[in-house]
Scaffold this active site. Structure first.
Site, PDB file in Angstrom:
ATOM      1  N   CYS A 136      78.413  25.757  78.179  1.00  0.00           N
ATOM      2  CA  CYS A 136      77.453  25.808  79.319  1.00  0.00           C
ATOM      3  C   CYS A 136      76.312  26.848  78.973  1.00  0.00           C
ATOM      4  CB  CYS A 136      78.275  26.320  80.616  1.00  0.00           C
ATOM      5  SG  CYS A 136      79.704  25.599  80.831  1.00  0.00           S
ATOM      6  N   ARG A 147      74.665  24.295  72.895  1.00  0.00           N
ATOM      7  CA  ARG A 147      75.990  24.778  73.220  1.00  0.00           C
ATOM      8  C   ARG A 147      77.127  23.767  73.604  1.00  0.00           C
ATOM      9  NH1 ARG A 147      75.216  30.360  74.376  1.00  0.00           N
ATOM     10  NH2 ARG A 147      76.951  30.171  75.951  1.00  0.00           N
ATOM     11  N   TRP A 164      79.548  22.381  80.805  1.00  0.00           N
ATOM     12  CA  TRP A 164      80.503  21.833  79.750  1.00  0.00           C
ATOM     13  C   TRP A 164      81.691  21.688  80.686  1.00  0.00           C
ATOM     14  CZ3 TRP A 164      85.246  22.915  77.512  1.00  0.00           C
ATOM     15  CH2 TRP A 164      85.629  22.362  76.618  1.00  0.00           C
ATOM     16  N   ASN A 167      78.768  30.290  84.225  1.00  0.00           N
ATOM     17  CA  ASN A 167      79.441  30.095  82.955  1.00  0.00           C
ATOM     18  C   ASN A 167      80.802  30.806  82.973  1.00  0.00           C
ATOM     19  OD1 ASN A 167      77.004  28.885  82.184  1.00  0.00           O
ATOM     20  ND2 ASN A 167      76.825  30.297  80.542  1.00  0.00           N
ATOM     21  N   GLY A 168      81.779  30.119  82.219  1.00  0.00           N
ATOM     22  CA  GLY A 168      83.146  30.708  82.379  1.00  0.00           C
ATOM     23  C   GLY A 168      84.110  29.938  83.427  1.00  0.00           C
ATOM     24  N   GLU A 205      88.426  22.395  55.966  1.00  0.00           N
ATOM     25  CA  GLU A 205      86.987  22.268  56.725  1.00  0.00           C
ATOM     26  C   GLU A 205      86.408  21.104  56.541  1.00  0.00           C
ATOM     27  OE1 GLU A 205      83.571  23.633  58.523  1.00  0.00           O
ATOM     28  OE2 GLU A 205      85.613  24.232  58.660  1.00  0.00           O
ATOM     29  N   LYS A 208      84.870  18.780  59.565  1.00  0.00           N
ATOM     30  CA  LYS A 208      83.485  18.062  59.679  1.00  0.00           C
ATOM     31  C   LYS A 208      83.576  16.713  60.237  1.00  0.00           C
ATOM     32  CE  LYS A 208      81.256  21.934  59.528  1.00  0.00           C
ATOM     33  NZ  LYS A 208      82.370  22.369  60.561  1.00  0.00           N
ATOM     34  N   GLU A 267      84.826  16.161  63.688  1.00  0.00           N
ATOM     35  CA  GLU A 267      83.824  16.603  64.674  1.00  0.00           C
ATOM     36  C   GLU A 267      82.742  15.788  64.911  1.00  0.00           C
ATOM     37  OE1 GLU A 267      83.526  21.542  64.832  1.00  0.00           O
ATOM     38  OE2 GLU A 267      83.016  20.612  63.086  1.00  0.00           O
ATOM     39  N   HIS A 321     105.603  15.595  50.686  1.00  0.00           N
ATOM     40  CA  HIS A 321     106.563  16.057  51.530  1.00  0.00           C
ATOM     41  C   HIS A 321     106.031  15.362  52.991  1.00  0.00           C
ATOM     42  CE1 HIS A 321     108.575  19.175  49.106  1.00  0.00           C
ATOM     43  NE2 HIS A 321     107.152  19.173  48.624  1.00  0.00           N
ATOM     44  N   LYS A 361      79.012  24.643  71.115  1.00  0.00           N
ATOM     45  CA  LYS A 361      78.706  25.540  69.969  1.00  0.00           C
ATOM     46  C   LYS A 361      79.564  26.964  70.205  1.00  0.00           C
ATOM     47  CE  LYS A 361      76.666  26.615  66.106  1.00  0.00           C
ATOM     48  NZ  LYS A 361      77.226  26.185  65.096  1.00  0.00           N
TER      49      LYS A 361
END
Length: 612
Positions: free
Chosen positions: A2, A27, A74, A98-99, A485, A489, A492, A508, A607
C-alpha cells in the site's frame, strides 16, 4: 505494501498526490483513490486498477483542493474493488490506512451496534467510523484521533482529514512506515520519501507511536500525549534517480546499475587492498566476543543470508544459522550467548524481520545474554537501522522494481565485507586471504559488466522458456542459494512455476519431474563442487532433460543438442555467487518480457512487505 500520500498546501494538491502515487506504484497495489477537501466539502475518487485510471477520473470530475489524502491499496481484507479502495469515509471524515487492524471485527461489531453502516469489506473502514464517533465528543480532530489510536491493535499508518477541520491533516505511525515532507507554505506525508521528492528534499522520519498534526505552516508531533521534536533530514536523492532512465523497465535499469551499486557498497568497507577499520557504525568493540552468527531475513534477503552462511563457516570458521523471519519469530528459538544477529532487509521496514528483532531484544534482556544486533539495509533512516546496535548500509540507491536485483547483489557484497571484518577480528583470516578476497571484490563490478555484455545471448536462450510451465534451477555450494534466487525471480515476474535445488538432491525426488518439457537451469561456477555438478547434469541428460547452463568459461562444459551454454567470465570462487546472480536475473527478465507480464509490478506482490 500500500502507499499513502497526503498534503496541506496553499496550492491545489491533486496533481501532487497523483504524482506521488505514481512514485509508489512499485510497492504493489490493486486499486487507488484520493479525497480532496475544498470549500468545506470532501470530494472523493476511487478506482480498481492502476493509478492512471484514477488520474483520468480526477481530471474528468475536475475535483481538487488544498488538503488531500491519496492511497494505493494492496488487498488484504476484501477484494480489489472500487468499494474497498481507499480513502474510506464516515460522514465528513476521510481516512487512508496502510497495515492491518487486527481487532477490526470486534470494533466493527461494536460500531454496527451503534448504528454505523459499513460499505466495504475492509478492516480500514472501522478507523473512519471510530474517528467520526470520537468527534461527537471532541470537536478537535487531533484529540479524536489520539482517543481512538489505543483501541487499534496491529501495525498501521494513517492519514485523516475532516471537512469541518479544513486547515489540518492528522497522521499516525504505528508499525508501518510514514515520513513527513516539509515545504514552504505546505507540508506532506508519504509512505516513502520517493513519493515526495518532486516537492521537497526535507524529511522527518516518524518514530513508532507518533501522531502528527500538519497545517500549511507547521507540523506538530506528539508521542504518548507529549509534543516532541524530530530531526529534519535533507536528502540529495534526485527525482531522476527513481525514473527509468531510458530503459523499458525499472528492473532492467536496476540490473544494469549493479556494477556501480556494488562499487559504491565496496567503497564503504575497502581502502585500496585492505579493509577499513571503521566501516561499521559505532559499537564494534562488542564484536570480539562473538562466537555465533544468526541471520534473519525474508525472500531474496534470506537467500543472501544463505550465501553468507557458507562464507562464515568455510572462510572464517564461525558457526552461522539462517532462518526465515516469519518462522523464526514463532518457534521459541534457543538464543545462544555471544551471538551476532544480522537482520537483512532492503527497506528496513519488513514486518516479520522487525518483529523478530524486537522479540530477540526482549529475550536477551530477560536472560542477560550477550546479544548484538546488526542491520544490513539499504535505507539509513529505516526502523531496522534505528533499532539495531550496529548497521551496515548497502549503497544500492532507490530500487523500484518489485523483483529485487541490485539490492540483492549489494547485500552479498556487504555481507562479504562483514565476514572479512569478523574473520579479521577473530584472527581466522590471514593477511594473504584478506588481500586476495579484497582484490577479488574490486574485480566484481568489471566482471558483472562483462556479464551484462552477454545480454543478447541470454535473451536468445530465454525464448525457449516462454511456453514452459515449470523450471528447475540447480546449484551446489554457494551457488545453491543463487539457484533458489533464480527460481524466485522467474516465478515472481514470469509466473512460471520454478524451484531451486541443491543439485545433489536430484536423486532424492526432483529427478522424477525431469522430462523433455522441463528446462533445467544450471549454475556451473569453476569451484570445488564443479565435478560433482557435472555428474548431476549427466543425471538430467540421461532422463531426457534439457539443460540451460551458465558456466565458467574454463569449466570444460560444451554446447550440445540438449545442452545450451552461456559462458560466464571467471571470478574468484568465493565471489562467484554475486556474479552468477546477474545472468539468472537477465534470464527471468527476458522470459517475463516475452510472456507479456507486468515486469515491474507483478501480480499479487508488493515491494515493501510491511504487514505480516
Amino acid at each position: 505494501m500500500c502507499g499513502i500520500v497526503g498534503g496541506v498546501a496553499e496550492r491545489h494538491v491533486a496533481a501532487v498526490l497523483i504524482e506521488g502515487l505514481k512514485k509508489l506504484e512499485y510497492r504493489g497495489y490493486d486499486s487507488a483513490g484520493v479525497a480532496l477537501l475544498e470549500n468545506g466539502q470532501i470530494n472523493r475518487a476511487r478506482e480498481a486498477g492502476k493509478v492512471a485510471l484514477l488520474e483520468a477520473s480526477v481530471k474528468t470530475s475536475k475535483i481538487d483542493g488544498n488538503i488531500g489524502i491519496a492511497h494505493t491499496r494492496w488487498a488484504t481484507h476484501g477484494k480489489p474493488t472500487q468499494d474497498n479502495a481507499h480513502p474510506h469515509m464516515s460522514g465528513d471524515v476521510a481516512v487512508v490506512h496502510n497495515g492491518i487492524i487486527e481487532n477490526y471485527q470486534e470494533l466493527k461489531n461494536e460500531l454496527e451496534q451503534a448504528g454505523y453502516v459499513f460499505k466495504s469489506q475492509t478492516d480500514s473502514e472501522v478507523v473512519a467510523h471510530l474517528v467520526h464517533q470520537a468527534l461527537q465528543q471532541h470537536n478537535n480532530l487531533l484529540k479524536a484521533v489520539q482517543t481512538i489510536v489505543p483501541r487499534l491493535h496491529g501495525a498501521y499508518a494513517l492519514g485523516i482529514i475532516d471537512a469541518k477541520h479544513s486547515d489540518e491533516l492528522i497522521a499516525v505511525r504505528q508499525g508501518s512506515p510514514l515520513v513527513l515532507g516539509l515545504g514552504i507554505g505546505e507540508n506532506f506525508i508519504g509512505s516513502d520519501q520517493l513519493a515526495l521528492l518532486p516537492v521537497t528534499n526535507r524529511f522527518i522520519y516518524l518514530e513508532e507511536g507518533d501522531i502528527v498534526r500538519l497545517t500549511r505552516s507547521d507540523v506538530e508531533i506528539y508521542h504518548q500525549g507529549e509534543r516532541v521534536s524530530r530531526a529534519v533530514n535533507e536528502l540529495d536523492i534526485s527525482v531522476s534517480s527513481s525514473d527509468k532512465g531510458g530503459f523499458k523497465h525499472y528492473m532492467l535499469k536496476e540490473i544494469y546499475e549493479q556494477p556501480d551499486a556494488i562499487q559504491h557498497t565496496l567503497s564503504v568497507g575497502l581502502d585500496h587492498n585492505q579493509l577499513k577499520d571503521d566501516f561499521l557504525s559505532s559499537g564494534t568493540e562488542v564484536l570480539p566476543a562473538i562466537q555465533h552468527v544468526q541471520i534473519i531475513a525474508c525472500g531474496t534477503s534470506y537467500h543472501a543470508g544463505m550465501v553468507a552462511k557458507y562464507w562464515c563457516e568455510q572462510l572464517i570458521g564461525l558457526s552461522c544459522q539462517v532462518e526465515i523471519a516469519s518462522e523464526f519469530r514463532y518457534r521459541s528459538p534457543v538464543v545462544l550467548n555471544n551471538t551476532l544477529f544480522i537482520y537483512i532487509s532492503q527497506s528496513g521496514e519488513t514486518a516479520d524481520t522487525l518483529a523478530a528483532l524486537r522479540d530477540i531484544k526482549k529475550r536477551a534482556a530477560a536472560t542477560q545474554k550477550n546479544i548484538v544486533s546488526l542491520a544490513l539495509c539499504n535505507v539509513p533512516t529505516s526502523s531496522l537501522v534505528r533499532e539495531t546496535d550496529l548497521h551496515l548500509l548497502t549503497q544500492a540507491g532507490p530500487e523500484i522494481g518489485v523483483a529485487s536485483t541490485k539490492a540483492f547483489t549489494t547485500q552479498l557484497a556487504a555481507l562479504m565485507l562483514l565476514v572479512l571484518k569478523l574473520g579479521k577480528i577473530n584472527g581466522s583470516l590471514t593477511a594473504t586471504q584478506e588481500q586476495e578476497l579484497v582484490q577479488a571484490l574490486w574485480q566484481t563490478p568489471k566482471i558483472i559488466n562483462q556479464c551484462l555484455a552477454l545480454d543478447k545471448d541470454i535473451e536468445a536462450m530465454s525464448r525457449q522458456f516462454v511456453e514452459k510451465r515449470h523450471t528447475l534451477f540447480l546449484g551446489r555450494g554457494t551457488q545453491y542459494p543463487i539457484a533458489l534466487e533464480g527460481a524466485l525471480k522467474l516465478k515472481e515476474i514470469s509466473y512460471i512455476h520454478a524451484e531451486g535445488y541443491a543439485a545433489g538432491e536430484l536423486k532424492h525426488g526432483p529427478l522424477a519431474l525431469v522430462d523433455n518439457d522441463m528446462p533445467v537451469v544450471v549454475l556451473a561456477a569453476n569451484d570445488y563442487m564443479l565435478d560433482k555438478l557435472k555428474s548431476n547434469m549427466q543425471e538430467v541428460q540421461a532422463r531426457g532433460g534439457e539443460l540451460f547452463v551458465f558456466a565458467d568459461e574454463h569449466s570444460g562444459i560444451a554446447n550440445s543438442d540438449r545442452q545450451h551454454v552461456v559462458y560466464i567470465p571467471t571470478a574468484n570462487a568465493w565471489i562467484a555467487p554475486i556474479v552468477y546472480s546477474v545472468p539468472v536475473q537477465l534470464l527471468s527478465y527476458h522470459v517475463a518480457v516475452l510472456r507479456g507480464t507486468d515486469v515491474d509490478q507483478p501480480r499479487n506482490l508488493a515491494k515493501s512487505v510491511t504487514v505480516e
